[in-house]
Design an enzyme around this catalytic site. Sequence first.
Site, PDB file in Angstrom:
ATOM      1  N   SER A  35       0.820  -1.207   0.000  1.00  0.00           N
ATOM      2  CA  SER A  35       0.000   0.000   0.000  1.00  0.00           C
ATOM      3  C   SER A  35       0.863   1.270   0.000  1.00  0.00           C
ATOM      4  O   SER A  35       1.681   1.457  -0.889  1.00  0.00           O
ATOM      5  CB  SER A  35      -0.957  -0.037   1.203  1.00  0.00           C
ATOM      6  OG  SER A  35      -2.003   0.898   1.054  1.00  0.00           O
ATOM      7  N   ASP A  82      -5.881  -3.284  -2.198  1.00  0.00           N
ATOM      8  CA  ASP A  82      -4.885  -2.962  -1.174  1.00  0.00           C
ATOM      9  C   ASP A  82      -4.229  -4.219  -0.579  1.00  0.00           C
ATOM     10  O   ASP A  82      -4.905  -5.118  -0.080  1.00  0.00           O
ATOM     11  CB  ASP A  82      -5.572  -2.175  -0.057  1.00  0.00           C
ATOM     12  CG  ASP A  82      -4.586  -1.479   0.856  1.00  0.00           C
ATOM     13  OD1 ASP A  82      -3.757  -2.174   1.465  1.00  0.00           O
ATOM     14  OD2 ASP A  82      -4.652  -0.247   0.973  1.00  0.00           O
TER      15      ASP A  82
END
Length: 266
Positions: free
Chosen positions: A47, A159
Site C-alpha cells: 500500500s 490494497d
Amino acid sequence: MYTSVDLNSCSTGLVLSGGGVKGMAHIGVLKALDERGITPDLIVGTSAGALVGALYAKGLSIYEMLSFFKETPLFRYDFFTISKPGFVNTEKYEGLLKTYFEVDDFNILQKKLIVIATDLEAGNAKSFSSGTLFKPLLASAALPPVFSPVEIDSKLYADGGLVNNFPVEYAVKNCSLILGSYTCKLNFKNKNTIKNALQLTQRANQILIHSNSKAKLHIPDVLFEPEGLESIGVLDKKGIDSAFMLGYKHASVTLDLWMMKNKAAM
C-alpha cells in the site's frame, strides 16, 4: 507461499507497511537511514509502503518523495466513478505516476522492489517484482471501498494490507539484515469513540490489518514503530509532515541505540 526474487548479493532488506498518510513516516525512516549511511538493497512494500518504496527505489530525494504525496490529489471530481466498484477510479492516478517514472517498468528502478497486492478473487496476497510497474503500485494502495480495484492480467487486485500488511517474509528469504517500518500500531480505543458506522468501520479495518501483521513484528533486526501516528487519519493529507517527522525522530533514536549496542558488542 511467496515468490523468491533473484537479488544477486542483497544484504539489507527494508519492509514498509501500509497505513495511508501514516505511511509518510516511512520517508522519515529513510532519511534517518540515509544520514547513517545505511542503504537497503531490497524494499518490500504494501500500500503506502509500496509507493514510498517505489519512489525510493527510483532514486528520488526525501523532498521529492514528500512532494509526490503532497501534490497527488486523493479526491478529484473527474476521478470519481459509477462504472467500477469503489468511489474513485484508481487507474486515473496512472497519469500522475508518469511524471515521476518515465517508463512503466520495474526495470527502471535502481533497487529491487517487491510490491504486495490482494487478489480479490482468490483472496490471497500476490507479489509483483517485474514487468509493468504502475498497475501493481496502484492496486497495492487501492483501499476499499474508497478506491476501485485494479485489473491486472484479467484479475482484480486491491490494497495489499488486507491480507499482508507487513510482508517481512520476502526479506527473510533474501536478506541477511532486515529492517522494518510499521505504521499501523493498534492502540486501545475507548468505546465512547466508536459511536457511528464510520468510526466502527475504521476500527474494524484497523483490527483486520493489524491482525495479519502482529505475529511478524518480532522478525526484523530493527523495527521502527513510531508513536503518535494514531492521531493522523489514513486519508488526511494535512498529516503528511507530522507523520514524516514522527518517523524521522523515532528512527533516529532507534538507530542510534541499535548502532551503539552493536558497536559495544564488537
